[in-house]
Structure formats: C-alpha cells, structure tokens
Design a protein around this motif. Sequence first.
Motif, PDB file in Angstrom:
ATOM      1  N   VAL A  46      -3.304 -11.025  -6.339  1.00 32.37           N
ATOM      2  CA  VAL A  46      -3.590 -10.041  -7.384  1.00 32.37           C
ATOM      3  C   VAL A  46      -4.678  -9.092  -6.895  1.00 32.37           C
ATOM      4  O   VAL A  46      -5.129  -9.178  -5.752  1.00 32.37           O
ATOM      5  CB  VAL A  46      -3.982 -10.725  -8.717  1.00 32.37           C
ATOM      6  N   LEU A  47      -5.088  -8.181  -7.769  1.00 30.01           N
ATOM      7  CA  LEU A  47      -5.960  -7.083  -7.349  1.00 30.01           C
ATOM      8  C   LEU A  47      -7.302  -7.562  -6.791  1.00 30.01           C
ATOM      9  O   LEU A  47      -7.732  -7.122  -5.730  1.00 30.01           O
ATOM     10  CB  LEU A  47      -6.180  -6.169  -8.552  1.00 30.01           C
TER      11      LEU A  47
ATOM     12  N   LYS B 242       7.973  -6.668 -13.504  1.00 29.36           N
ATOM     13  CA  LYS B 242       7.891  -6.635 -12.035  1.00 29.36           C
ATOM     14  C   LYS B 242       8.516  -7.866 -11.397  1.00 29.36           C
ATOM     15  O   LYS B 242       8.718  -7.903 -10.188  1.00 29.36           O
ATOM     16  CB  LYS B 242       6.437  -6.487 -11.588  1.00 29.36           C
TER      17      LYS B 242
ATOM     18  N   ASN C  44      -7.836  -9.914  -1.783  1.00 29.58           N
ATOM     19  CA  ASN C  44      -8.995  -9.499  -0.979  1.00 29.58           C
ATOM     20  C   ASN C  44     -10.308  -9.691  -1.727  1.00 29.58           C
ATOM     21  O   ASN C  44     -10.405  -9.382  -2.911  1.00 29.58           O
ATOM     22  CB  ASN C  44      -8.887  -8.008  -0.614  1.00 29.58           C
TER      23      ASN C  44
ATOM     24  N   ALA D  35      -1.668  -6.996   7.278  1.00 31.93           N
ATOM     25  CA  ALA D  35      -0.368  -6.310   7.311  1.00 31.93           C
ATOM     26  C   ALA D  35      -0.223  -5.511   6.027  1.00 31.93           C
ATOM     27  O   ALA D  35      -0.813  -5.868   5.009  1.00 31.93           O
ATOM     28  CB  ALA D  35       0.764  -7.327   7.388  1.00 31.93           C
TER      29      ALA D  35
ATOM     30  N   PRO E  62       2.641  -4.178   3.123  1.00 31.96           N
ATOM     31  CA  PRO E  62       3.834  -4.881   2.625  1.00 31.96           C
ATOM     32  C   PRO E  62       5.077  -4.702   3.500  1.00 31.96           C
ATOM     33  O   PRO E  62       5.836  -5.667   3.694  1.00 31.96           O
ATOM     34  CB  PRO E  62       4.020  -4.268   1.230  1.00 31.96           C
TER      35      PRO E  62
ATOM     36  N   ASN F 168       4.248 -12.583 -13.046  1.00 32.75           N
ATOM     37  CA  ASN F 168       3.395 -11.397 -12.967  1.00 32.75           C
ATOM     38  C   ASN F 168       2.967 -11.017 -14.376  1.00 32.75           C
ATOM     39  O   ASN F 168       3.724 -11.195 -15.338  1.00 32.75           O
ATOM     40  CB  ASN F 168       4.156 -10.222 -12.325  1.00 32.75           C
ATOM     41  N   ARG F 169       1.716 -10.497 -14.492  1.00 32.68           N
ATOM     42  CA  ARG F 169       1.196 -10.126 -15.816  1.00 32.68           C
ATOM     43  C   ARG F 169       2.158  -9.165 -16.511  1.00 32.68           C
ATOM     44  O   ARG F 169       2.523  -9.366 -17.676  1.00 32.68           O
ATOM     45  CB  ARG F 169      -0.192  -9.495 -15.651  1.00 32.68           C
ATOM     46  N   THR F 170       2.588  -8.124 -15.807  1.00 35.37           N
ATOM     47  CA  THR F 170       3.601  -7.215 -16.352  1.00 35.37           C
ATOM     48  C   THR F 170       4.965  -7.795 -15.964  1.00 35.37           C
ATOM     49  O   THR F 170       5.388  -7.697 -14.809  1.00 35.37           O
ATOM     50  CB  THR F 170       3.420  -5.793 -15.761  1.00 35.37           C
TER      51      THR F 170
ATOM     52  N   GLY G 198       2.526  -7.391  -7.252  1.00 39.47           N
ATOM     53  CA  GLY G 198       2.291  -6.005  -6.865  1.00 39.47           C
ATOM     54  C   GLY G 198       3.060  -5.755  -5.583  1.00 39.47           C
ATOM     55  O   GLY G 198       3.996  -6.498  -5.254  1.00 39.47           O
ATOM     56  N   SER G 199       2.665  -4.732  -4.826  1.00 31.74           N
ATOM     57  CA  SER G 199       3.416  -4.408  -3.598  1.00 31.74           C
ATOM     58  C   SER G 199       3.402  -5.576  -2.632  1.00 31.74           C
ATOM     59  O   SER G 199       4.433  -5.942  -2.056  1.00 31.74           O
ATOM     60  CB  SER G 199       2.790  -3.209  -2.884  1.00 31.74           C
ATOM     61  N   LEU G 200       2.222  -6.194  -2.452  1.00 33.80           N
ATOM     62  CA  LEU G 200       2.122  -7.262  -1.462  1.00 33.80           C
ATOM     63  C   LEU G 200       2.763  -8.554  -1.971  1.00 33.80           C
ATOM     64  O   LEU G 200       3.522  -9.205  -1.241  1.00 33.80           O
ATOM     65  CB  LEU G 200       0.656  -7.493  -1.077  1.00 33.80           C
TER      66      LEU G 200
HETATM   67  N1  LIG Z   1      -0.955  -3.649  -0.144  1.00 33.21           N
HETATM   68  C1  LIG Z   1      -1.528  -3.888   1.027  1.00 33.21           C
HETATM   69  O1  LIG Z   1      -1.293  -3.202   2.023  1.00 33.21           O
HETATM   70  C2  LIG Z   1      -2.472  -5.065   1.169  1.00 33.21           C
HETATM   71  C3  LIG Z   1      -2.738  -5.568   2.440  1.00 33.21           C
HETATM   72  C4  LIG Z   1      -3.621  -6.645   2.573  1.00 33.21           C
HETATM   73  C5  LIG Z   1      -4.240  -7.177   1.455  1.00 33.21           C
HETATM   74  N2  LIG Z   1      -3.958  -6.644   0.215  1.00 33.21           N
HETATM   75  C6  LIG Z   1      -4.627  -7.247  -0.954  1.00 33.21           C
HETATM   76  O2  LIG Z   1      -3.665  -7.949  -1.724  1.00 33.21           O
HETATM   77  C7  LIG Z   1      -3.994  -7.870  -3.110  1.00 33.21           C
HETATM   78  C8  LIG Z   1      -2.810  -7.297  -3.857  1.00 33.21           C
HETATM   79  O3  LIG Z   1      -2.524  -6.009  -3.322  1.00 33.21           O
HETATM   80  P1  LIG Z   1      -1.260  -5.161  -3.816  1.00 33.21           P
HETATM   81  O4  LIG Z   1      -1.069  -4.068  -2.839  1.00 33.21           O
HETATM   82  O5  LIG Z   1      -0.117  -6.057  -4.125  1.00 33.21           O
HETATM   83  O6  LIG Z   1      -1.845  -4.545  -5.176  1.00 33.21           O
HETATM   84  P2  LIG Z   1      -1.035  -3.871  -6.382  1.00 33.21           P
HETATM   85  O7  LIG Z   1       0.304  -3.418  -5.931  1.00 33.21           O
HETATM   86  O8  LIG Z   1      -1.963  -2.889  -6.984  1.00 33.21           O
HETATM   87  O9  LIG Z   1      -0.811  -5.087  -7.410  1.00 33.21           O
HETATM   88  C9  LIG Z   1      -1.901  -5.638  -8.089  1.00 33.21           C
HETATM   89  C10 LIG Z   1      -1.447  -6.912  -8.737  1.00 33.21           C
HETATM   90  O10 LIG Z   1      -2.561  -7.511  -9.409  1.00 33.21           O
HETATM   91  C11 LIG Z   1      -2.168  -7.813 -10.745  1.00 33.21           C
HETATM   92  N3  LIG Z   1      -3.346  -7.815 -11.620  1.00 33.21           N
HETATM   93  C12 LIG Z   1      -4.371  -6.921 -11.653  1.00 33.21           C
HETATM   94  N4  LIG Z   1      -5.275  -7.277 -12.582  1.00 33.21           N
HETATM   95  C13 LIG Z   1      -4.800  -8.415 -13.154  1.00 33.21           C
HETATM   96  C14 LIG Z   1      -5.295  -9.278 -14.169  1.00 33.21           C
HETATM   97  N5  LIG Z   1      -6.454  -9.034 -14.789  1.00 33.21           N
HETATM   98  N6  LIG Z   1      -4.562 -10.373 -14.492  1.00 33.21           N
HETATM   99  C15 LIG Z   1      -3.392 -10.645 -13.857  1.00 33.21           C
HETATM  100  N7  LIG Z   1      -2.866  -9.865 -12.878  1.00 33.21           N
HETATM  101  C16 LIG Z   1      -3.577  -8.761 -12.531  1.00 33.21           C
HETATM  102  C17 LIG Z   1      -1.177  -6.726 -11.100  1.00 33.21           C
HETATM  103  O11 LIG Z   1      -0.456  -7.100 -12.233  1.00 33.21           O
HETATM  104  P3  LIG Z   1       0.291  -5.957 -13.115  1.00 33.21           P
HETATM  105  O12 LIG Z   1       1.580  -5.680 -12.405  1.00 33.21           O
HETATM  106  O13 LIG Z   1       0.461  -6.582 -14.428  1.00 33.21           O
HETATM  107  O14 LIG Z   1      -0.628  -4.751 -13.145  1.00 33.21           O
HETATM  108  C18 LIG Z   1      -0.355  -6.718  -9.807  1.00 33.21           C
HETATM  109  O15 LIG Z   1       0.541  -7.800  -9.773  1.00 33.21           O
HETATM  110  C19 LIG Z   1      -5.267  -7.021  -3.206  1.00 33.21           C
HETATM  111  O16 LIG Z   1      -6.397  -7.851  -3.243  1.00 33.21           O
HETATM  112  C20 LIG Z   1      -5.219  -6.222  -1.902  1.00 33.21           C
HETATM  113  O17 LIG Z   1      -6.516  -5.804  -1.492  1.00 33.21           O
HETATM  114  C21 LIG Z   1      -3.086  -5.629   0.046  1.00 33.21           C
END
Ligand SMILES: NC(=O)c1ccc[n+]([C@@H]2O[C@H](COP(=O)([O-])OP(=O)(O)OC[C@H]3O[C@@H](n4cnc5c(N)ncnc54)[C@H](OP(=O)(O)O)[C@@H]3O)[C@@H](O)[C@H]2O)c1
Length: 296
Positions: free
Chosen positions: A69-70, A40, A96, A123, A125, A35-37, A14-16
């Motif tokens: 992941v999420l 990406k 998280n 942080a 991304p 990655n599942r999809t 995902g973004s992070l």
């Molecule tokens: N972005 C931020 O600013 C930030 C900062 C600190 C912590 N975090 C934490 O880091 C984690 C990821 O955040 P993100 O921003 O990267 O989220 P995101 O962009 O929404 O990406 C979510 C990721 O989780 C995967 N995913 C979701 N359900 C899944 C499943 N059942 N099986 C396999 N993969 C699955 C998605 O795969 P698909 O692509 O296949 O959907 C994608 O790779 C979260 O826990 C978030 O709280 C994020």
Amino acid sequence: MSTAPASVAVLGLGSLGTALADAFLAAGHRVTVWNRTAAKADGPVARGAARAASPGDAAEAAGLIVVCVLDYRAATLLVEEAGPRLKGRTVVNVTNGSPGEARVLAERVAALGAEYLDGGVMAVPAMIGGPEALVLYSGPEEAFARWSGVLEAPARPVHLGTDPGLAPLADLALLSGMYGMFGGFFQAAALVRSAGLPVAGFTEDLLLPWLRAIGGILPGMAAKVDSGDYSATGSTLAMQVSHDSIGDVSRAQGVSTELFAPVFELMRRGVAAGYGDGDMAAVVELLGRRSASRAG
Ligand SMILES: NC(=O)c1ccc[n+]([C@@H]2O[C@H](COP(=O)([O-])OP(=O)(O)OC[C@H]3O[C@@H](n4cnc5c(N)ncnc54)[C@H](OP(=O)(O)O)[C@@H]3O)[C@@H](O)[C@H]2O)c1
C-alpha cells in the motif's frame, strides 16, 4: 514453476500490488486479493484470483500475505484490521518506508504471532515478473528460506539480514546511486545542449558507454571504503580538484553549477582533511561515520 503452488494473499492493488498479484497468478499460486477500493480487484479476479471482503479474510486464506500500500500508516491499518487472523502466517510488507517504520511494524506483527519480512522493490510495475526485477528482503532467515521459492515469481529475491530495517535502508542507498547518476546526466545534457549538440546521440554513443566503463572502478573504491585504506591506485583526490574545469566551462556556457558544485566542494574538503594523496573514495569519510550498529 520452480516451487509448489502456495496460497498467497495480496493486500493493496495499486500499480505495484496488481503487478505482484498477476506475477503470483502467472506462476500458478493460489492468490487471494483485497483492496480498499474494491473495484481494483476486478482485474486480478478476472485473471484467476479470489476476492476477499476484508484484510482478515484475505489473511486467513493464505500462508504468505503480501502488503503493498501507499505508506506504513496504511500498512499498519491493514495489519491491525487483520489482527489475530495473521497468527502463524508470514507477512511480507513491500510498502516503502524507513528502517525504523519497518522495525516497529515487525514487532507489531510478531506480537500477533506472525513472521515479518520487509521488502524493498527495485523495479517499476512493468518490470515485475521480468529478468531485471529485484526485491530486497530483511527479517528472519527461516521465514525467507521458507518463502523464497514463492517470492521468486515477481522478482529475484535477495535476503540482506535479520534486522527488518536493512531492506528499506539498502533500497534508499540504491536509489541514492540512481539519483547521483541522474544528476550527472542532467549536467552532461545541459552542457552538450549549450554547445548545440543533440543530447540523444551524445547519450547513446558516448555517455552510456562511458558510464558503463567507469562503473567498473566502483568495486575497487568500495573495497577502499570497507578497509579504510585509501591508497591511490591511479588518480589522486588532489588531482581531481586541481582545477574546476567543469564549473568554469559550465559557467562560461551559461549552465548552472548547482548540481556539480557540492560534489566538487566535498572533494576539496577531502583534500583539506588530508586525503589529497589518496583515492577520491576517501570523501565517504566526510559524509558519515562507519558504524557496527543496525540501520537507523
Ligand atoms: N510503483 C512503483 O514503481 C513502485 C516501485 C517500488 C516501490 N513502490 C512502493 O510500493 C507501494 C505501492 O505503490 P503503488 O505504485 O502500487 O501505489 P498506488 O498505485 O498509488 O497504490 C496505492 C495503494 O495503497 C492503497 N492505500 C492507500 N491508502 C490506504 C489506506 N489508508 N488503507 C488501505 N489502502 C490504502 C490504495 O488503495 P485504493 O486503491 O483504495 O486507493 C492502493 O491500493 C508504495 O509504498 C510505493 O512507494 C512502488
């Protein structure tokens, strides 16, 4: 690069996760992504990463496996899918979640013969790889010591202790501080706007310098919370609540007091509980017990 090239797998783009994979690549590590999809993975692969067909394949290609992941449900699915192929490796989960979820996953990973570190990413991304990015880790000290050089690529790594629940707890505590600051900003912005002042200039010229200056008293307050000695060194708690000017003026200006009122009420309860002559940090005593046990 400050450390020898290592093999790192990133599960979850995902973004992070994408930002983390790019930071490991930029630092010269051998990166395998999944990655599942699948699409990406195209970006990181174009930038030098190897593509894995499954979480297990990715795990087998690396010594350090970063899961991003999420939520924990998804993280657990990936761990189960990789299963015994995690053996002898270190899993760093920066998804998280709660301290309890971290401990359950840590036990599962240990049962598969791998080490587990939990990570709290402080942080967004765009900050990854930059000087302000911080990741909090908890789990076995040896695992952190072994991988800290590699973990420096995306962000400054800080190890908090062996209980895997510590990183998620501290992550949420830092976010609590952030939301408190945002709440203060919301109230201040509504007040100055009600008087016809532009919020931007007020924030830049007055609010930010004020918050930076007043932030300097926090270490002293923290020492009082740790020691339980709330002797006032300057202002007393009773003085802080001797009048409700912020509430009165907000109401007069037509600004809601819903954010400030609970803080004022807590301070008033502190006076009623006998802390009036002491420092305002004593209100922490009303919020919860001190505990020697691990993070809940
Ligand atoms: N972005 C931020 O600013 C930030 C900062 C600190 C912590 N975090 C934490 O880091 C984690 C990821 O955040 P993100 O921003 O990267 O989220 P995101 O962009 O929404 O990406 C979510 C990721 O989780 C995967 N995913 C979701 N359900 C899944 C499943 N059942 N099986 C396999 N993969 C699955 C998605 O795969 P698909 O692509 O296949 O959907 C994608 O790779 C979260 O826990 C978030 O709280 C994020």
